[in-house]
Every structure is written in structure tokens, then in C-alpha cells.
Design a protein around this motif. Structure first.
Motif, PDB file in Angstrom:
ATOM      1  N   PRO A  17     -12.652   3.865  -4.123  1.00 59.52           N
ATOM      2  CA  PRO A  17     -11.287   3.323  -4.152  1.00 59.52           C
ATOM      3  C   PRO A  17     -10.225   4.421  -4.107  1.00 59.52           C
ATOM      4  CG  PRO A  17     -12.640   2.241  -5.799  1.00 59.52           C
ATOM      5  CD  PRO A  17     -13.457   3.354  -5.225  1.00 59.52           C
ATOM      6  N   PHE A  18     -10.515   5.565  -4.724  1.00 57.30           N
ATOM      7  CA  PHE A  18      -9.563   6.677  -4.697  1.00 57.30           C
ATOM      8  C   PHE A  18      -9.408   7.213  -3.272  1.00 57.30           C
ATOM      9  CE2 PHE A  18     -11.038   6.856  -9.144  1.00 57.30           C
ATOM     10  CZ  PHE A  18      -9.818   6.780  -9.788  1.00 57.30           C
ATOM     11  N   GLU A  19     -10.527   7.321  -2.542  1.00 58.84           N
ATOM     12  CA  GLU A  19     -10.479   7.791  -1.157  1.00 58.84           C
ATOM     13  C   GLU A  19      -9.750   6.794  -0.262  1.00 58.84           C
ATOM     14  OE1 GLU A  19     -14.654   8.291  -0.580  1.00 58.84           O
ATOM     15  OE2 GLU A  19     -14.586  10.431  -1.056  1.00 58.84           O
ATOM     16  N   GLU A  20      -9.938   5.499  -0.525  1.00 63.87           N
ATOM     17  CA  GLU A  20      -9.238   4.475   0.252  1.00 63.87           C
ATOM     18  C   GLU A  20      -7.723   4.605   0.070  1.00 63.87           C
ATOM     19  OE1 GLU A  20     -12.371   0.750   0.347  1.00 63.87           O
ATOM     20  OE2 GLU A  20     -10.923   0.852  -1.284  1.00 63.87           O
ATOM     21  N   LEU A  21      -7.289   4.813  -1.164  1.00 61.97           N
ATOM     22  CA  LEU A  21      -5.860   4.966  -1.441  1.00 61.97           C
ATOM     23  C   LEU A  21      -5.299   6.221  -0.785  1.00 61.97           C
ATOM     24  CD1 LEU A  21      -5.811   3.923  -5.194  1.00 61.97           C
ATOM     25  CD2 LEU A  21      -4.857   2.638  -3.277  1.00 61.97           C
ATOM     26  N   GLU A  22      -6.053   7.311  -0.846  1.00 59.41           N
ATOM     27  CA  GLU A  22      -5.617   8.562  -0.228  1.00 59.41           C
ATOM     28  C   GLU A  22      -5.461   8.395   1.281  1.00 59.41           C
ATOM     29  OE1 GLU A  22      -7.008  13.227   0.197  1.00 59.41           O
ATOM     30  OE2 GLU A  22      -8.114  11.902  -1.139  1.00 59.41           O
ATOM     31  N   GLU A  23      -6.421   7.727   1.900  1.00 55.18           N
ATOM     32  CA  GLU A  23      -6.376   7.515   3.343  1.00 55.18           C
ATOM     33  C   GLU A  23      -5.203   6.610   3.726  1.00 55.18           C
ATOM     34  OE1 GLU A  23      -9.245   5.624   6.737  1.00 55.18           O
ATOM     35  OE2 GLU A  23     -10.187   6.793   5.131  1.00 55.18           O
ATOM     36  N   LEU A  24      -4.955   5.572   2.935  1.00 58.88           N
ATOM     37  CA  LEU A  24      -3.832   4.676   3.190  1.00 58.88           C
ATOM     38  C   LEU A  24      -2.510   5.440   3.153  1.00 58.88           C
ATOM     39  CD1 LEU A  24      -2.579   1.843   3.528  1.00 58.88           C
ATOM     40  CD2 LEU A  24      -2.689   1.624   1.038  1.00 58.88           C
ATOM     41  N   LEU A  25      -2.309   6.226   2.118  1.00 55.31           N
ATOM     42  CA  LEU A  25      -1.075   6.999   1.980  1.00 55.31           C
ATOM     43  C   LEU A  25      -0.933   8.007   3.116  1.00 55.31           C
ATOM     44  CD1 LEU A  25       1.466   7.810   0.455  1.00 55.31           C
ATOM     45  CD2 LEU A  25       0.045   9.247  -1.016  1.00 55.31           C
ATOM     46  N   PHE A  26      -2.021   8.683   3.459  1.00 52.32           N
ATOM     47  CA  PHE A  26      -2.009   9.673   4.537  1.00 52.32           C
ATOM     48  C   PHE A  26      -1.545   9.032   5.848  1.00 52.32           C
ATOM     49  CE2 PHE A  26      -4.357  12.034   7.896  1.00 52.32           C
ATOM     50  CZ  PHE A  26      -3.756  13.267   7.734  1.00 52.32           C
ATOM     51  N   HIS A  27      -2.095   7.868   6.173  1.00 51.67           N
ATOM     52  CA  HIS A  27      -1.735   7.205   7.429  1.00 51.67           C
ATOM     53  C   HIS A  27      -0.301   6.666   7.401  1.00 51.67           C
ATOM     54  CE1 HIS A  27      -5.485   7.660   9.510  1.00 51.67           C
ATOM     55  NE2 HIS A  27      -6.145   7.220   8.459  1.00 51.67           N
ATOM     56  N   MET A  28       0.128   6.133   6.259  1.00 49.94           N
ATOM     57  CA  MET A  28       1.518   5.651   6.172  1.00 49.94           C
ATOM     58  C   MET A  28       2.500   6.790   6.377  1.00 49.94           C
ATOM     59  SD  MET A  28       1.926   2.690   3.291  1.00 49.94           S
ATOM     60  CE  MET A  28       1.266   3.619   1.936  1.00 49.94           C
ATOM     61  N   ALA A  29       2.274   7.914   5.707  1.00 54.32           N
ATOM     62  CA  ALA A  29       3.181   9.061   5.821  1.00 54.32           C
ATOM     63  C   ALA A  29       3.203   9.597   7.247  1.00 54.32           C
ATOM     64  CB  ALA A  29       2.768  10.157   4.843  1.00 54.32           C
ATOM     65  N   ARG A  30       2.046   9.697   7.871  1.00 47.63           N
ATOM     66  CA  ARG A  30       1.979  10.224   9.242  1.00 47.63           C
ATOM     67  C   ARG A  30       2.700   9.333  10.245  1.00 47.63           C
ATOM     68  NH1 ARG A  30      -2.432  14.001  10.870  1.00 47.63           N
ATOM     69  NH2 ARG A  30      -2.090  12.987  12.844  1.00 47.63           N
ATOM     70  N   MET A  31       2.731   8.029   9.997  1.00 48.66           N
ATOM     71  CA  MET A  31       3.395   7.108  10.922  1.00 48.66           C
ATOM     72  C   MET A  31       4.920   7.204  10.848  1.00 48.66           C
ATOM     73  SD  MET A  31       0.936   5.747  12.538  1.00 48.66           S
ATOM     74  CE  MET A  31       1.777   4.499  13.452  1.00 48.66           C
ATOM     75  N   ILE A  32       5.444   7.706   9.742  1.00 44.67           N
ATOM     76  CA  ILE A  32       6.890   7.746   9.546  1.00 44.67           C
ATOM     77  C   ILE A  32       7.517   9.033  10.067  1.00 44.67           C
ATOM     78  CG2 ILE A  32       8.699   7.814   7.778  1.00 44.67           C
ATOM     79  CD1 ILE A  32       6.912   5.935   6.116  1.00 44.67           C
ATOM     80  N   VAL A  33       6.840  10.164   9.894  1.00 41.37           N
ATOM     81  CA  VAL A  33       7.450  11.470  10.188  1.00 41.37           C
ATOM     82  C   VAL A  33       7.382  11.824  11.678  1.00 41.37           C
ATOM     83  CG1 VAL A  33       6.934  12.328   7.878  1.00 41.37           C
ATOM     84  CG2 VAL A  33       5.302  12.727   9.717  1.00 41.37           C
ATOM     85  N   ASP A  34       8.180  12.832  12.059  1.00 42.14           N
ATOM     86  CA  ASP A  34       8.194  13.313  13.444  1.00 42.14           C
ATOM     87  C   ASP A  34       7.076  14.322  13.709  1.00 42.14           C
ATOM     88  OD1 ASP A  34      10.440  11.793  14.160  1.00 42.14           O
ATOM     89  OD2 ASP A  34      11.790  13.317  13.360  1.00 42.14           O
ATOM     90  N   ARG A  35       6.627  15.025  12.658  1.00 44.37           N
ATOM     91  CA  ARG A  35       5.563  16.030  12.802  1.00 44.37           C
ATOM     92  C   ARG A  35       4.374  15.631  11.930  1.00 44.37           C
ATOM     93  NH1 ARG A  35       7.756  21.889  12.313  1.00 44.37           N
ATOM     94  NH2 ARG A  35       5.775  22.252  13.348  1.00 44.37           N
ATOM     95  N   PRO A  36       3.582  14.639  12.381  1.00 45.96           N
ATOM     96  CA  PRO A  36       2.487  14.118  11.556  1.00 45.96           C
ATOM     97  C   PRO A  36       1.404  15.148  11.250  1.00 45.96           C
ATOM     98  CG  PRO A  36       2.418  13.162  13.756  1.00 45.96           C
ATOM     99  CD  PRO A  36       3.693  13.939  13.643  1.00 45.96           C
TER     100      PRO A  36
END
Length: 105
Positions: A17-36
């Protein structure tokens, strides 16, 4: 195969579950920024608790936080909801990376 035989396929192990949360946050952040490619997520795990530090390029910090903190608030809300389903308390801190490549504090 007979009528009652079941084909067993190899199943990939499910992430924690910890890895799932980390992956979710990683993908959300990368989708928002200009330099993923510059996004780094550092987790600090505890017993039923995880604190994330999202480090991004200095130019993307404002984008990740959003006007009046709307993006940051939405990210934190989604992460807390995803954590609640897994019975894990979640916090998220957004940190910018200076020109020297080190997180600004």
C-alpha cells in the motif's frame, strides 16, 4: 484442457500500500509540471503513516502548488483519501530544487 481444468497464469506480485501511494503521488506530480523528469518523491514510512516530500524543479514549484495552493490542496486531499482506504495517514510536502540541484529549505 478438460472441462474442469483452470489455467493458472503467473500473477505479478501486488505492490505494498505504501508503494501504491508513492506511485500515485509520483504520477500526479509528473502530470502537472512542465519538467516531469525533474520530479522526485521521497517517502518516510512509519507505523500506519507515510510522509512524502515532492521535490521538483524551481520553475515548476509554483505550477505544482497552483494559484492559492489549489493544486497542492487537491493533491493532499486525493492522497489522504487514497491513504484512508488503506488505513494509512498521509502528509505531502512540496519542495523546490535550486540551481545547484539540492532541495531548497
Amino acid at each position: 484442457m478438460g472441462a474442469h481444468e483452470v489455467k493458472v497464469e503467473e500473477v505479478m506480485p501486488r505492490p505494498s500500500p505504501f508503494e501504491e501511494l508513492e506511485e500515485l503521488l509520483f504520477h500526479m506530480a509528473r502530470m502537472i509540471v512542465d519538467r516531469p523528469e525533474e520530479v522526485v518523491v521521497n517517502p518516510a514510512k512509519g507505523n500506519g503513516f507515510i510522509a512524502f516530500e515532492v521535490i521538483c524543479d524551481d520553475t515548476d514549484t509554483g505550477t505544482l502548488i497552483g494559484r492559492r495552493g489549489k493544486h497542492a490542496e487537491a493533491i493532499r486531499t486525493m492522497m489522504m483519501a487514497a491513504g484512508a482506504v488503506r488505513d494509512i495517514r498521509v502528509t505531502v510536502q512540496i519542495v523546490s530544487r535550486d540551481q545547484d540541484g539540492l532541495p531548497a529549505r
